[in-house]
Write a protein that holds these residues in place. Structure first.
Motif, short mmCIF file in Angstrom:
data_model
loop_
_atom_site.label_atom_id
_atom_site.label_comp_id
_atom_site.label_asym_id
_atom_site.label_seq_id
_atom_site.Cartn_x
_atom_site.Cartn_y
_atom_site.Cartn_z
N UNK A 172 9.51 -11.60 15.39
CA UNK A 172 8.61 -12.30 14.47
C UNK A 172 8.25 -11.40 13.30
N UNK A 173 7.08 -11.64 12.71
CA UNK A 173 6.64 -10.85 11.56
C UNK A 173 5.72 -9.73 12.03
N UNK A 174 5.90 -8.55 11.44
CA UNK A 174 5.05 -7.42 11.79
C UNK A 174 4.93 -6.47 10.60
N UNK A 175 3.90 -5.64 10.62
CA UNK A 175 3.70 -4.61 9.59
C UNK A 175 4.52 -3.40 9.96
N UNK A 176 5.20 -2.85 8.98
CA UNK A 176 6.02 -1.67 9.17
C UNK A 176 5.83 -0.76 7.97
N UNK A 177 6.29 0.47 8.09
CA UNK A 177 6.21 1.44 7.00
C UNK A 177 7.61 1.91 6.65
N UNK A 221 15.75 6.53 -10.72
CA UNK A 221 15.14 5.32 -10.19
C UNK A 221 14.54 5.57 -8.81
N UNK A 222 14.39 4.49 -8.04
CA UNK A 222 13.77 4.59 -6.72
C UNK A 222 14.65 3.91 -5.67
N UNK A 223 14.61 4.45 -4.46
CA UNK A 223 15.31 3.89 -3.32
C UNK A 223 14.32 3.85 -2.16
N UNK A 224 14.34 2.76 -1.40
CA UNK A 224 13.44 2.63 -0.26
C UNK A 224 14.25 2.51 1.02
N UNK A 225 13.89 3.31 2.00
CA UNK A 225 14.43 3.20 3.34
C UNK A 225 13.43 2.34 4.12
N UNK A 226 13.83 1.14 4.48
CA UNK A 226 12.93 0.15 5.07
C UNK A 226 12.74 0.33 6.57
N UNK A 227 11.58 -0.12 7.05
CA UNK A 227 11.29 -0.23 8.48
C UNK A 227 11.53 1.08 9.23
N UNK A 228 10.98 2.16 8.70
CA UNK A 228 11.13 3.48 9.33
C UNK A 228 10.33 3.54 10.63
N UNK A 229 9.08 3.05 10.58
CA UNK A 229 8.21 3.12 11.75
C UNK A 229 7.05 2.14 11.57
N UNK A 230 6.46 1.74 12.67
CA UNK A 230 5.23 0.93 12.60
C UNK A 230 4.00 1.85 12.56
N UNK A 231 4.21 3.15 12.65
CA UNK A 231 3.12 4.11 12.65
C UNK A 231 2.93 4.71 11.25
N UNK A 285 0.85 -1.18 0.00
CA UNK A 285 0.00 0.00 0.00
C UNK A 285 0.89 1.23 0.00
N UNK A 286 0.40 2.31 -0.59
CA UNK A 286 1.20 3.51 -0.70
C UNK A 286 0.58 4.65 0.08
N UNK A 287 1.42 5.55 0.56
CA UNK A 287 0.97 6.73 1.27
C UNK A 287 0.96 7.93 0.33
N UNK A 288 1.16 9.11 0.88
CA UNK A 288 1.14 10.33 0.10
C UNK A 288 2.26 10.34 -0.93
N UNK A 289 1.95 10.91 -2.10
CA UNK A 289 2.97 11.02 -3.14
C UNK A 289 3.09 12.48 -3.56
N UNK A 290 4.12 12.77 -4.32
CA UNK A 290 4.39 14.14 -4.76
C UNK A 290 3.45 14.54 -5.89
N UNK A 291 3.35 15.81 -6.11
CA UNK A 291 2.59 16.34 -7.23
C UNK A 291 3.41 16.21 -8.51
N UNK A 340 5.10 6.82 1.44
CA UNK A 340 5.11 5.80 2.48
C UNK A 340 4.71 4.48 1.84
N UNK A 341 5.43 3.41 2.18
CA UNK A 341 5.11 2.09 1.64
C UNK A 341 5.00 1.09 2.78
N UNK A 342 3.93 0.31 2.75
CA UNK A 342 3.71 -0.70 3.78
C UNK A 342 4.56 -1.93 3.46
N UNK A 343 5.15 -2.51 4.50
CA UNK A 343 6.02 -3.67 4.33
C UNK A 343 5.71 -4.71 5.40
#
Length: 97
Positions: free
Chosen positions: A28-33, A42-52, A2-8, A17-20
Motif C-alpha cells: 500500500x502507501x507508506x512514508x519513506x525517505x 543537476x540533481x539525482x534522487x535515490x528513492x525509497x532508501x529507508x522508512x527511518x 520535507x528535507x533533511x540535512x544539507x551540505x554547507x 534526505x527527502x521524504x516521499x
C-alpha cells in the motif's frame, strides 16, 4: 517534500534526505525517505532508501562531510542499508564513507 540535512555552501556535492510517499501493491502507501544529491549538473534522487528518517539524515550528513563522489552513491547506500551499524561507527569515528 520535507528535507533533511544539507551540505554547507562551497561543497561540490550536496546530499539531503527527502521524504516521499511510496505506493506498492503488496504494502500500500507508506512514508519513506530517499537520498538526493545535487551537483553542478543537476540533481539525482535515490528513492525509497529507508522508512527511518534518522538513518537517511545521518547518511546524508556523512556523505556531505566526506564529499562522496555521486558515482559511488548506490554502492555505499546498499552497504549501509545491509549493515546499518556501520553507519553509526563511521559517523562516530569520522571514518571515510
Amino acid at each position: 517534500m520535507k528535507q533533511g540535512k544539507i551540505a554547507l555552501p562551497g561543497q561540490m556535492w550536496e546530499y539531503e534526505a527527502v521524504e516521499e510517499r511510496v505506493t506498492r501493491p503488496d504494502l500500500g502507501e507508506y512514508a519513506s525517505w530517499g537520498l538526493r544529491v545535487r551537483t553542478a549538473e543537476g540533481a539525482v534522487t535515490l528513492h525509497d532508501v529507508s522508512v527511518e528518517r534518522r538513518f537517511v539524515e545521518q547518511l546524508a550528513g556523512l556523505l556531505n562531510d566526506r564529499q562522496l563522489e555521486p558515482v559511488h552513491l548506490q554502492e555505499v547506500v546498499e552497504g549501509f542499508v545491509s549493515y546499518p551499524e556501520e553507519l553509526e561507527k563511521a559517523a562516530a569515528n569520522g571514518e571515510k564513507a
